[in-house]
Write a protein that holds these residues in place. Structure first.
Motif, PDB file in Angstrom:
ATOM      1  N   TYR A 184     -20.057  32.618 -12.721  1.00  0.00           N
ATOM      2  CA  TYR A 184     -18.875  33.471 -12.549  1.00  0.00           C
ATOM      3  C   TYR A 184     -17.581  32.753 -12.903  1.00  0.00           C
ATOM      4  CZ  TYR A 184     -18.537  31.574  -7.677  1.00  0.00           C
ATOM      5  OH  TYR A 184     -18.449  30.787  -6.566  1.00  0.00           O
ATOM      6  N   GLN A 188     -15.376  34.695 -15.524  1.00  0.00           N
ATOM      7  CA  GLN A 188     -14.100  35.173 -15.007  1.00  0.00           C
ATOM      8  C   GLN A 188     -12.932  34.375 -15.577  1.00  0.00           C
ATOM      9  OE1 GLN A 188     -14.159  38.005 -12.163  1.00  0.00           O
ATOM     10  NE2 GLN A 188     -15.560  38.072 -13.894  1.00  0.00           N
ATOM     11  N   GLU A 192      -9.706  35.818 -17.595  1.00  0.00           N
ATOM     12  CA  GLU A 192      -8.343  35.441 -17.217  1.00  0.00           C
ATOM     13  C   GLU A 192      -7.605  34.836 -18.400  1.00  0.00           C
ATOM     14  OE1 GLU A 192      -9.281  34.586 -12.473  1.00  0.00           O
ATOM     15  OE2 GLU A 192      -9.230  32.917 -13.904  1.00  0.00           O
ATOM     16  N   VAL A 198      -9.184  40.519 -13.304  1.00  0.00           N
ATOM     17  CA  VAL A 198     -10.494  40.480 -12.666  1.00  0.00           C
ATOM     18  C   VAL A 198     -10.332  40.966 -11.236  1.00  0.00           C
ATOM     19  CG1 VAL A 198     -11.275  38.586 -14.127  1.00  0.00           C
ATOM     20  CG2 VAL A 198     -10.262  38.072 -11.904  1.00  0.00           C
ATOM     21  N   GLY A 201     -13.073  37.463  -8.069  1.00  0.00           N
ATOM     22  CA  GLY A 201     -13.187  36.298  -8.937  1.00  0.00           C
ATOM     23  C   GLY A 201     -14.511  35.591  -8.861  1.00  0.00           C
ATOM     24  N   ASN A 204     -19.329  38.766 -11.458  1.00  0.00           N
ATOM     25  CA  ASN A 204     -19.279  39.209 -12.844  1.00  0.00           C
ATOM     26  C   ASN A 204     -19.503  40.716 -12.944  1.00  0.00           C
ATOM     27  OD1 ASN A 204     -18.918  36.585 -13.713  1.00  0.00           O
ATOM     28  ND2 ASN A 204     -21.073  36.260 -14.232  1.00  0.00           N
ATOM     29  N   GLU A 207     -14.913  44.084 -13.345  1.00  0.00           N
ATOM     30  CA  GLU A 207     -13.601  44.345 -13.924  1.00  0.00           C
ATOM     31  C   GLU A 207     -13.620  45.701 -14.648  1.00  0.00           C
ATOM     32  OE1 GLU A 207     -16.399  42.249 -16.333  1.00  0.00           O
ATOM     33  OE2 GLU A 207     -15.272  41.413 -14.636  1.00  0.00           O
TER      34      GLU A 207
END
Length: 363
Positions: A184, A188, A192, A198, A201, A204, A207
């Motif tokens: 992740y 993530q 970002e 996201v 955080g 996965n 989003e």
């Protein structure tokens, strides 16, 4: 500002210096006869996720080469493949039974947390390498790449390549049935870096599937898929095939590691498609893939440094010395990362593939 040749050379020299401890292990003559000034030999277990991934092979070889320096009896073990929690659990239990003083482990998943706790309760000092466990305090400390930062670097670079045009994105992760911090954090971090919001955080795929990315001027994005490739070339190919079946117009591909990236490229090529592929690891094979254009950019990490510095820390602690501490602002010791690409992007610090090849690992 665009990275100049002078700045690039300075960066690679800095990274090379930071990894000197690990890399010098390969050239050091054996000092097993003298150990550490006559101090008793201690047992340490190095437990990786598998023994075939070049990253873990490099970690094992570095540990073996450096063990004599610290008068360490190193036992190397691993799972059979990515996802083999039980293989790691057995290796942890074996280390306890042998009376080892410490364990270096690239934890497979939260499934090995109970075994790690058992080892610590038995008095072993446990250091995670590469993959911080969840939660971080499952181990005594982690020596690792800042995987979030690695993801951000390749995300920033990818955004610069699409440069305001629509980004149709495939995310090729590690697992779909396990939660692993390296998974992740890279995924993530990439989002970002692209400037995509996201939600959780540490998760996965939650989003928004469409929206705006804000890096490099911004533009529209569509996330086509989150598919697990299990960190392997064949898994990367099958995952990419699934993504292309959903949307054949993918132009940006994030991959958890370089074997996955190579598999994704094979699927794209077979479908007559091209896309910008980014990845993380920085092994010699991966750097060569950057040089050949298969991978656009990769974030390079340093497994030799993780293994050698982690082993030295266990030896120090076992002999009554000071315990290692996390770096400021982090919950682990950062062993460094550098973006490797032959297409430098404005405002994203990087080194070239030729520079990366001088400090890479594996074959």
């Amino acid at each position: 500002m665009r990275t100049t040749s002078r700045a690039s050379r300075a960066l690679v020299l800095a990274v090379a210096a930071s990894t000197a401890v690990g890399l010098s292990a390969c050239n050091r003559s054996s000092d097993s006869d003298t150990g550490t000034g006559g101090q008793a030999q201690i047992g340490v277990a190095l437990i990786t996720k598998d023994s075939t991934n070049p990253f873990f092979v490099a970690m094992q070889n570095g540990g073996k080469a450096d063990a004599a320096k610290n008068n360490v009896k190193l036992t190397v073990a691993s799972g059979k493949q990515e996802g083999d929690d039980q293989g790691q659990i057995t290796a942890i239990e074996d280390a306890i039974a042998r009376g080892d003083k410490g364990i270096l482990i690239t934890p497979m998943s939260t499934g090995v947390n109970a075994a790690i706790k058992k080892a610590r309760d038995a008095g072993l000092y446990v250091i995670a390498l590469d993959t911080p466990p969840d939660p971080a305090d499952t181990v005594d400390i982690t020596f690792a790449t800042d995987n979030r930062e690695a993801g951000k670097l390749i995300g920033q670079w990818a955004a610069a390549q699409v440069a305001g045009k629509p980004a149709t994105i495939a995310l090729l992760d590690l697992f779909s049935d396990k939660i692993v911090s390296v998974d992740y954090n890279r995924d993530q971090g990439f989002l970002e870096g692209m400037g995509i919001d996201v939600k959780d955080g540490k998760k996965n795929g939650d989003e928004a599937p469409t929206g705006k990315y804000t890096a490099s001027g911004g533009g529209d994005y569509t996330i086509v898929c989150n598919e697990a490739g299990n960190g392997a070339e064949d898994g990367g190919r099958s995952a990419m095939e699934k993504c292309l079946a959903k949307n054949p117009n993918i132009n940006v591909v994030y991959t958890i590691n370089e074997p996955t990236a190579v598999g994704a490229n094979a699927a794209l090529k077979a479908a007559g498609k091209t896309a910008t592929i980014v990845s993380v690891d920085g092994g010699c094979a991966g750097v060569a893939s950057v040089k050949s254009g298969v991978i656009g950019a990769t974030a390079q990490q340093y497994p030799l440094k993780m293994a050698t510095e982690g082993m030295a820390a266990i030896a120090t602690v076992a002999r009554g010395g000071e315990k290692p501490k996390p770096d400021t602002g982090l919950d682990f010791k950062n062993t460094g990362v550098a973006l490797v690409t032959d297409k430098p992007a404005e405002g994203v610090k990087s080194i070239t593939a030729d520079e990366g090849s001088k400090i890479c690992w594996g074959n």
